[in-house]
Enzyme design. Structure first.
Site, PDB file in Angstrom:
ATOM      1  N   GLU A 180     -12.577  30.542  26.656  1.00 12.15           N
ATOM      2  CA  GLU A 180     -12.811  31.749  25.854  1.00 12.15           C
ATOM      3  C   GLU A 180     -12.838  32.983  26.722  1.00 12.15           C
ATOM      4  OE1 GLU A 180     -15.860  32.961  27.117  1.00 12.15           O
ATOM      5  OE2 GLU A 180     -15.745  31.035  28.148  1.00 12.15           O
ATOM      6  N   GLU A 191     -13.630  30.978  30.451  1.00 14.27           N
ATOM      7  CA  GLU A 191     -12.159  30.934  30.343  1.00 14.27           C
ATOM      8  C   GLU A 191     -11.623  29.497  30.263  1.00 14.27           C
ATOM      9  OE1 GLU A 191     -10.237  33.056  33.542  1.00 14.27           O
ATOM     10  OE2 GLU A 191     -11.398  34.883  33.258  1.00 14.27           O
TER      11      GLU A 191
END
Ligand SMILES: Cc1cc2ncn([C@H]3O[C@H](COP(=O)(O)O)[C@@H](O)[C@H]3O)c2cc1C
Ligand SMILES: O=C(O)c1cccnc1
Length: 347
Positions: free
Chosen positions: A171, A314
């Site tokens: 994310e 991420e």
């Protein structure tokens, strides 16, 4: 959506047992590969197969903005979300580098960035231009919460159909450690103080403010116990819903899920709330420096593979742990047995 959630089956105990027996026949002292053996057994249970092959990993990075970032809970301004997504699209972020290292299929999804972004590589599934500030109002409607889960499922299906044999959900979203903290504290019952960390690197004084914001938000919003969609709508984020949706879909397809850090695990806790069987398909890649991550992993009963003091997100920590998962599968498939190698067993 609910049919996918309901279709998740428990992992296959018979395959786990047969896998353990096979591991015990390989040329090494019984149990000597430690957690790697547990991993091989878990992979067998997940795939309902002995000696499953783990081929291409898939990484989906869901990007979204957060109204709560207006409350001064992050060290960085909101525009960094879109700027980092541009960086993902040109290959300059940590997840690009680590994804390449493991030959992953990588997909970037705009599920709620506050500005307009385009690019041939960007999957556009924008639900809204960021969530609402959940200190003042619900982060999203229940319809939007369901939509976020649905988009997660759709993207997971796409990547699995393309050949991903394991999923990593990453994310990007400035402020997203706040909804993650709220969800984890609320669903696990841990105190907000013990869950909230420094995120992107706020000072201690700002962390105390962040704690107060999250505590007040939970009091004002009154999320409903036993109603994960309501919890997501009131105190969540679009990318967190999508992560949960992707995880639920992967579990329904018997595909292993490699958890990343704090935000990814908030999605995992939500997924497990929607169907506890989903947790059986999860492997903890690493333990983030965010203090609530350890608590969330304990709640899910997961032992992280790596402790690297990372706090990036991420999908980065999960990508780094992937070679261990692949090695566990290779070990089970390719090591010789005592019989094959003519090695004497324990006397
Ligand atoms: C340059 C940069 C790259 C990132 N990549 C991931 N995050 C991480 O930090 C954010 C969450 O922390 P907080 O809640 O404190 O804002 C998320 O975007 C997360 O993915 C980043 C943050 C920054 C600044
Ligand atoms: O653990 C994570 O995923 C994390 C922690 C801090 C900031 N961003 C992500």
């Amino acid at each position: 959506m609910y049919s996918v959630i309901k279709s998740i089956e428990p992992v296959c105990e018979e395959s786990e047992q047969k896998q353990q027996e096979h591991l015990n026949s390989l040329t090494k002292p019984v149990g000597s590969l430690g957690a790697l053996e547990d991993l091989a057994v878990q992979l067998a249970g997940i795939s309902a197969q002995v000696n499953p092959e783990i081929n291409t990993p898939g990484i989906i990075v869901f990007a979204s903005d957060h109204g709560i970032s207006l409350e001064g809970v992050s060290a960085y301004p909101q525009e960094v979300t879109a700027q980092m997504v541009r960086n993902f699209l040109t290959g300059g972020a940590a997840i690009n580098v680590f994804s390449k290292r493991i030959n992953a299929l990588l997909e970037i999804v705009d599920i709620g960035i506050a500005s307009e972004l385009t690019g041939p590589q960007l999957i556009r599934r924008k639900i809204a231009y960021g969530t609402k500030n959940f200190l003042l109002e619900d982060a999203m409607s229940e319809d939007q919460a369901i939509q976020s889960i649905w988009i997660g499922m759709e993207r997971a299906k796409n990547l699995i159909d393309k050949g991903a044999g394991l999923l990593i959900l990453g994310e990007m979203g400035i402020g997203n450690t706040s909804p993650s903290s709220a969800i984890i504290a609320f669903l696990t019952g841990c105190e907000v103080e013990t869950v909230v960390g420094l995120g992107t690197g706020i000072e201690e004084i700002q962390r105390l403010h962040k704690i107060q914001v999250i505590k007040n938000a939970i009091i004002y919003r009154q999320p409903l116990k036993g109603d994960p969609i309501n919890v997501l709508a009131k105190i969540g984020g679009f990318e967190i819903g999508a992560i949960a949706g992707s995880m639920l879909y992967a579990a329904s397809r018997k595909i292993p899920i490699l958890l990343d850090g704090f935000i990814s695990t908030a999605g995992a806790v939500l997924a497990a709330e929607l169907n506890p069987l989903a947790a059986q398909y999860m492997i903890a890649g690493h333990q983030s420096a965010e203090p609530g991550h350890r608590l969330a992993l304990e709640y899910l009963n997961k032992r992280p593979l790596l402790h690297l003091g990372m706090r990036l997100g991420e999908g980065s920590g999960a990508a780094l742990s992937y070679p261990l998962v692949a090695a566990a599968a290779d070990m089970a498939r390719n090591m010789a047995t005592f019989e094959q190698a003519g090695v004497s067993r324990k006397s």
